[in-house]
Design a protein around this motif. Structure first.
Motif, PDB file in Angstrom:
ATOM      1  N   ALA A  52       0.852  -1.184   0.000  1.00 37.89           N
ATOM      2  CA  ALA A  52       0.000   0.000   0.000  1.00 37.89           C
ATOM      3  C   ALA A  52       0.888   1.235   0.000  1.00 37.89           C
ATOM      4  N   LEU A  53       0.444   2.262  -0.705  1.00 37.14           N
ATOM      5  CA  LEU A  53       1.144   3.544  -0.738  1.00 37.14           C
ATOM      6  C   LEU A  53       0.286   4.565  -0.015  1.00 37.14           C
ATOM      7  N   THR A  54       0.854   5.199   1.012  1.00 38.98           N
ATOM      8  CA  THR A  54       0.114   6.191   1.787  1.00 38.98           C
ATOM      9  C   THR A  54       0.328   7.589   1.208  1.00 38.98           C
ATOM     10  N   SER A  55      -0.513   8.513   1.639  1.00 42.27           N
ATOM     11  CA  SER A  55      -0.394   9.888   1.155  1.00 42.27           C
ATOM     12  C   SER A  55       0.916  10.539   1.583  1.00 42.27           C
ATOM     13  N   SER A  56       1.547  10.019   2.636  1.00 45.13           N
ATOM     14  CA  SER A  56       2.834  10.563   3.078  1.00 45.13           C
ATOM     15  C   SER A  56       4.002   9.954   2.311  1.00 45.13           C
ATOM     16  N   GLY A  57       3.704   8.994   1.406  1.00 43.69           N
ATOM     17  CA  GLY A  57       4.755   8.382   0.608  1.00 43.69           C
ATOM     18  C   GLY A  57       5.340   7.114   1.207  1.00 43.69           C
ATOM     19  N   GLU A  58       4.764   6.650   2.307  1.00 40.10           N
ATOM     20  CA  GLU A  58       5.249   5.405   2.911  1.00 40.10           C
ATOM     21  C   GLU A  58       4.695   4.210   2.151  1.00 40.10           C
ATOM     22  N   VAL A  74      14.386  -2.733   2.053  1.00 40.46           N
ATOM     23  CA  VAL A  74      14.465  -1.697   1.005  1.00 40.46           C
ATOM     24  C   VAL A  74      13.637  -0.463   1.352  1.00 40.46           C
ATOM     25  N   ALA A  75      13.188  -0.359   2.588  1.00 40.02           N
ATOM     26  CA  ALA A  75      12.333   0.759   2.997  1.00 40.02           C
ATOM     27  C   ALA A  75      12.960   2.109   2.694  1.00 40.02           C
ATOM     28  N   ASP A  76      14.271   2.247   2.892  1.00 36.87           N
ATOM     29  CA  ASP A  76      14.934   3.528   2.630  1.00 36.87           C
ATOM     30  C   ASP A  76      14.930   3.882   1.145  1.00 36.87           C
ATOM     31  N   GLN A  77      14.760   2.911   0.278  1.00 38.57           N
ATOM     32  CA  GLN A  77      14.690   3.159  -1.162  1.00 38.57           C
ATOM     33  C   GLN A  77      13.255   3.437  -1.617  1.00 38.57           C
ATOM     34  N   LEU A  78      12.288   3.144  -0.762  1.00 38.99           N
ATOM     35  CA  LEU A  78      10.883   3.296  -1.132  1.00 38.99           C
ATOM     36  C   LEU A  78      10.218   4.504  -0.497  1.00 38.99           C
ATOM     37  N   ASN A  79      10.294   4.596   0.817  1.00 36.69           N
ATOM     38  CA  ASN A  79       9.519   5.590   1.542  1.00 36.69           C
ATOM     39  C   ASN A  79       9.880   7.013   1.142  1.00 36.69           C
ATOM     40  N   LYS A  81       9.826   8.098  -1.854  1.00 39.48           N
ATOM     41  CA  LYS A  81      10.500   8.140  -3.154  1.00 39.48           C
ATOM     42  C   LYS A  81       9.670   7.514  -4.276  1.00 39.48           C
ATOM     43  N   ILE A  82       8.401   7.216  -3.998  1.00 39.60           N
ATOM     44  CA  ILE A  82       7.539   6.584  -4.990  1.00 39.60           C
ATOM     45  C   ILE A  82       6.586   7.630  -5.546  1.00 39.60           C
ATOM     46  N   PHE A  83       6.501   7.697  -6.870  1.00 39.25           N
ATOM     47  CA  PHE A  83       5.584   8.614  -7.529  1.00 39.25           C
ATOM     48  C   PHE A  83       4.293   7.874  -7.821  1.00 39.25           C
TER      49      PHE A  83
END
Length: 110
Positions: A52-58, A74-79, A81-83
């Motif tokens: 799930a992608l949250t509005s805060s980008g998590e 890989v959380a540091d590469q995702l949170n 940083k997802i468009f």
């Protein structure tokens, strides 16, 4: 709503997620994960896990860990940083429904 192999997950109007089906394949959301599933904008799934992608980008994941249900490594590469851009297709509409939606939107702006 997203279907995994043996579980479903649905994005509710209030931005939370409900899941059901085989527990270890994402059909049950652990409490510590559910607490992070707020203001969800999109959910995705495979046969064994959901994201799930949250509005805060998590990016929040659950289900079978080796199948993508654990993204801690890989959380540091995702949170943050997802468009994400919602389109008719990303919301699950088929081509016919997409064309109808686009025609309706065009009529509203003309």
């Amino acid at each position: 709503m997203v279907c995994g192999g043996v579980a479903f997950a649905a994005l509710r109007a209030n931005g939370t997620v409900v899941a059901w089906g085989t527990a270890d394949r994402g059909g049950e959301i652990p409490d510590y994960i559910a607490a992070r599933l707020v203001n969800v904008r999109a959910i995705y799934g495979n046969t064994h896990a959901f994201a799930a992608l949250t509005s805060s980008g998590e990016v929040v994941t659950w289900g079978r860990g080796p199948a993508g249900g654990n993204s801690d490594a890989v959380a540091d590469q995702l949170n943050g940083k997802i468009f994400y851009e919602a389109t008719a297709l990303s919301r699950g509409l088929g081509m016919r429904e997409t064309r109808l939606l686009e025609a309706a939107e065009s009529e509203q702006t003309s």
